[in-house]
Motif scaffolding. Structure first.
Motif, PDB file in Angstrom:
ATOM      1  N   TYR A   1       0.835  -1.204   0.000  1.00  0.00           N
ATOM      2  CA  TYR A   1       0.000   0.000   0.000  1.00  0.00           C
ATOM      3  C   TYR A   1       0.869   1.253   0.000  1.00  0.00           C
ATOM      4  O   TYR A   1       0.733   2.134  -0.852  1.00  0.00           O
ATOM      5  CB  TYR A   1      -0.920  -0.030   1.218  1.00  0.00           C
ATOM      6  N   PHE A   2       1.813   1.282   0.980  1.00  0.00           N
ATOM      7  CA  PHE A   2       2.643   2.490   1.070  1.00  0.00           C
ATOM      8  C   PHE A   2       3.597   2.611  -0.102  1.00  0.00           C
ATOM      9  O   PHE A   2       3.873   3.718  -0.566  1.00  0.00           O
ATOM     10  CB  PHE A   2       3.392   2.524   2.409  1.00  0.00           C
ATOM     11  N   ALA A   3       4.057   1.458  -0.609  1.00  0.00           N
ATOM     12  CA  ALA A   3       4.923   1.489  -1.792  1.00  0.00           C
ATOM     13  C   ALA A   3       4.172   2.113  -2.958  1.00  0.00           C
ATOM     14  O   ALA A   3       4.719   2.933  -3.711  1.00  0.00           O
ATOM     15  CB  ALA A   3       5.387   0.073  -2.142  1.00  0.00           C
ATOM     16  N   ALA A   4       2.875   1.742  -3.089  1.00  0.00           N
ATOM     17  CA  ALA A   4       2.086   2.228  -4.223  1.00  0.00           C
ATOM     18  C   ALA A   4       1.879   3.735  -4.152  1.00  0.00           C
ATOM     19  O   ALA A   4       1.911   4.419  -5.183  1.00  0.00           O
ATOM     20  CB  ALA A   4       0.737   1.520  -4.256  1.00  0.00           C
ATOM     21  N   ILE A   5       1.696   4.252  -2.937  1.00  0.00           N
ATOM     22  CA  ILE A   5       1.423   5.686  -2.873  1.00  0.00           C
ATOM     23  C   ILE A   5       2.691   6.522  -2.709  1.00  0.00           C
ATOM     24  O   ILE A   5       2.629   7.750  -2.767  1.00  0.00           O
ATOM     25  CB  ILE A   5       0.406   6.041  -1.752  1.00  0.00           C
ATOM     26  N   THR A   6       3.846   5.886  -2.530  1.00  0.00           N
ATOM     27  CA  THR A   6       5.081   6.680  -2.451  1.00  0.00           C
ATOM     28  C   THR A   6       5.932   6.506  -3.705  1.00  0.00           C
ATOM     29  O   THR A   6       6.991   7.119  -3.820  1.00  0.00           O
ATOM     30  CB  THR A   6       5.912   6.281  -1.216  1.00  0.00           C
ATOM     31  N   GLU A   7       5.450   5.703  -4.616  1.00  0.00           N
ATOM     32  CA  GLU A   7       6.151   5.485  -5.884  1.00  0.00           C
ATOM     33  C   GLU A   7       6.189   6.829  -6.645  1.00  0.00           C
ATOM     34  O   GLU A   7       5.227   7.604  -6.567  1.00  0.00           O
ATOM     35  CB  GLU A   7       5.367   4.388  -6.627  1.00  0.00           C
ATOM     36  N   PRO A   8       7.281   7.159  -7.345  1.00  0.00           N
ATOM     37  CA  PRO A   8       7.456   8.508  -7.913  1.00  0.00           C
ATOM     38  C   PRO A   8       6.283   8.993  -8.774  1.00  0.00           C
ATOM     39  O   PRO A   8       5.850  10.140  -8.626  1.00  0.00           O
ATOM     40  CB  PRO A   8       8.717   8.370  -8.775  1.00  0.00           C
ATOM     41  N   ASP A   9       5.742   8.128  -9.638  1.00  0.00           N
ATOM     42  CA  ASP A   9       4.632   8.565 -10.486  1.00  0.00           C
ATOM     43  C   ASP A   9       3.403   8.928  -9.655  1.00  0.00           C
ATOM     44  O   ASP A   9       2.684   9.883  -9.974  1.00  0.00           O
ATOM     45  CB  ASP A   9       4.260   7.461 -11.487  1.00  0.00           C
TER      46      ASP A   9
END
Lengths: 351, 294
Positions: free
Chosen positions: B61-69
């Motif tokens: 979840y956090f990876a998805a919302i902190t990913e650069p795009d």
């Protein structure tokens, strides 16, 4: 402050609201603008305040052209019928508003503003309510706060738009007395708009009777009540009854019968006889008197109101008689007005 | 009056409500239908968003919302709202001021025009700007020769968002300002306040809650707008993708966990908006009531 209004005309689109109004107000005077709705009295007040601009004419304050001054520069205190208090400010902040918004160079210190506002609150007899919000006050209290707020800027002219219009009868009576005392104490030149003739006659030094954008008469309360100069003023101020009559040989004729009423210098021809219901005497001698048949009897406080039908055309008029005067329905009554006014029918047409 | 005469009057109000109240069965049915509808069409999808977003665990979840795009999309969305909302606050104030406090020719036309974005499909709203500023549009050649990029860039997205969120502030303010009239302002002017001070100290406080309410709704729509923005954005990842567009791209790539993660942020925004809205409605109703009493 001396106010001079010269031939002011105001038209909204094509409809004229004021047709050439002229008026002079002496310093310290309490003047009523009296008229029915649509008579232009509020428009005139707004022009004095600077909230409206006349199409033509001049307005002078102490000899200076007031039309060159903005609303802010005119320094007039305005009191509205619905008070227009700032609902998000408490009473003290409302009263101090006019001082707080002054440019820094002319603004008193915060302490001084507070002191001045408290003094004014005392003047309008509301001490202790300084922290209240407008929604927590009664109508009469709000109106007094509105007065205090208007007085805070030390106005050269105080303008009141139907100041007691939204209040109930009892509060209105009390506030009228209070306003007179306040005026005597502070001596502000004051103009107030009203459609209530009783209020105008009771309060004003001079009454300006207006109708359809024109000044009908300017005079003291006694002048406009006792010597109304037009049928409109007669019927608008106080109660009145009207009879169509004819003037011939300097006498008033009702249905081919001469009345014991001199016609003065009213020209021969059809005319209207105006009289006040309470200004009549019942007479025994039928010849020369107005004779009517009683149609309605009503008790009115200490008096009795009598509706009469007069003459072949059965014109209805109203008179007032003592309550103990014995009368029956359909019985004839002969009377003569103690005081009356005659207007040629041509003049009466307009009203 | 005798007691016997009063008695029927006392009974009447007790008998009264039965006439206007539905029978219990009808009541239960009506309320039941409404509740089932709400659960099926509102609560279930909302819950699904959060369930799907967290299905692969908090880490994903956090990876998805902190990913650069994703971060770029969030930043762009906030930036667009930060420009569009103030612009519409200024416009909304000016328009409602004009409509409520003045009489002028074309007033009803202006009043109708404000509602136009509500009645036009958002896709059409986007297309209008493509027609005007796109490469083949009316101003396209001029803009290209001056190296000004509007379509497929930030200005286009902002323009489309402003258009779509046009009515929110004005619609809240016009009725309130009309009801309040001009007397407060006239009183302030006669007391010597300048026009600007009158606005700041009298007009603005009188409408502050309605204004805030309009701003909250306007902001929610500005951040959530899809259709109009989709047409003018060009979907360039990390550059012209707003959050709603980013969600769509992720979803189309079968990256459901990430799509729902970003979507959950938008859902969260919606919930926060809802809470503020309810709070303001409560507060605002109070104000309106006060102004009526006044």
């Amino acid at each position: 402050m001396h106010v001079n209004v010269q031939n002011v005309v105001r038209t909204f689109g094509v409809t004229p609201a004021l047709h050439g109004v002229s008026l002079e107000i002496e310093p310290g005077e309490l003047v009523a603008l009296l008229g029915p709705s649509g008579s232009g009295k509020t428009t005139l007040l707004r022009i004095l305040a600077g909230l409206d601009i006349p199409t033509e004419g001049r307005v002078m304050f102490d000899g200076d052209d007031a039309l060159k001054l903005t609303v802010q520069q005119r320094n007039v205190g305005l009191v509205f019928q619905n008070y227009a208090l700032f609902r998000h400010m408490n009473v003290l902040d409302n009263i101090g508003f006019g001082l707080r918004v002054r440019p820094r160079t002319r603004r008193p210190s915060r302490k001084e503003i507070c002191k001045r506002a408290l003094e004014l609150l005392d003047l309008v007899q509301l001490s202790g309510l300084e922290k209240r919000f407008p929604s927590q006050l009664s109508g009469g209290q709000r109106q007094r706060v509105a007065f205090a707020r208007a007085l805070a800027i030390e106005p050269r002219l105080l303008l009141l738009d139907e100041p007691f219009g939204a209040l109930d009868a009892k509060v209105r009576r009390d506030l009228r007395r209070w306003l007179l005392e306040l005026h005597n104490k502070t001596g502000h030149t004051t103009v107030f708009v009203t459609h209530d003739q009783e209020e105008a006659l009771e309060l004003a030094d001079r009454v300006v009777v207006m109708s359809e954008g024109r000044v009908e008469q300017i005079g003291t309360p006694d002048d406009v009540y006792d010597a109304p100069n037009s049928p409109f003023v007669f019927s608008f101020i106080g109660e009145s009854s009207v009879l169509p009559v004819r003037v011939e040989q300097r006498k008033v004729w009702l249905n081919e019968k001469p009345l014991d009423l001199p016609a003065g210098d009213v020209p021969n021809g059809p005319a209207k006889l105006f009289l006040r219901p309470h200004d009549v005497d019942v007479v025994d001698n039928v010849s020369g008197a107005i004779v009517g048949e009683v149609t309605v009897l009503r008790r009115h406080a200490g008096l009795r109101r009598v509706d009469l039908e007069v003459g072949a055309q059965r014109h209805r008029i109203e008179i007032e008689l003592p309550a103990d005067f014995s009368l029956n329905l359909a019985s004839p009554v002969a009377f003569l007005p103690r005081r009356y006014r005659l207007y040629p029918a041509s003049q009466a047409l307009g009203s | 009056m005798t007691d016997a005469a009063i008695a029927p009057l006392l009974v009447a109000p007790i008998e009264g409500p039965r006439v206007t109240t539905e029978r219990p069965l009808v009541q239960v049915t009506l309320i039941g239908v409404a509740v089932i509808f709400l659960v099926l069409f509102l609560l279930l999808p909302l819950a699904a968003v959060f369930v799907e977003a967290l299905r692969a665990g908090l880490g994903t979840y956090f990876a998805a919302i902190t990913e650069p795009d994703a971060v770029a999309a969030i930043k762009l969305t906030v930036l667009v709202a930060a420009i569009a909302v103030p612009a519409n606050v200024v416009f909304g104030l000016a328009a409602s001021w004009a409509i409520a406090k003045f009489e002028f020719k074309g007033k009803s036309v202006l009043n109708t025009l404000i509602d136009l974005p509500f009645s036009v499909s958002p896709v059409i709203s986007g297309l209008i700007y493509v027609l005007l500023f796109g490469a083949q549009g009316y101003f396209g050649p001029y803009l290209q020769s001056h190296h000004i990029q509007i379509i497929f860039a930030l200005p286009g997205i902002v323009l489309a968002t402003i258009f779509v969120t046009f009515p929110f502030v004005a619609r809240e303010l016009v009725p309130l300002m009309q009801e309040q009239g001009t007397q407060d302002e006239e009183a302030a002017l006669s007391l010597g306040a300048s026009g600007w001070k009158t606005f700041l100290k009298v007009t603005l406080p009188n409408i502050r809650w309605a204004l805030l309410y309009g701003v909250v709704l306007c902001n929610a729509r500005a951040m959530g707008e899809f259709g109009a923005v989709s047409v003018v954005s060009g979907h360039i990842r990390g550059e012209t993708n707003t959050m709603p567009l980013h969600v769509e791209i992720l979803y189309n790539e079968y990256n459901f966990a990430a799509a729902f993660a970003v979507a959950s942020l938008l859902a969260l925004l919606a919930l926060i908006t809802l809470v503020i809205k309810i709070g303001l409605e409560w507060r605002y109703a109070d104000q309106i009531a006060a102004s009526r009493r006044h």
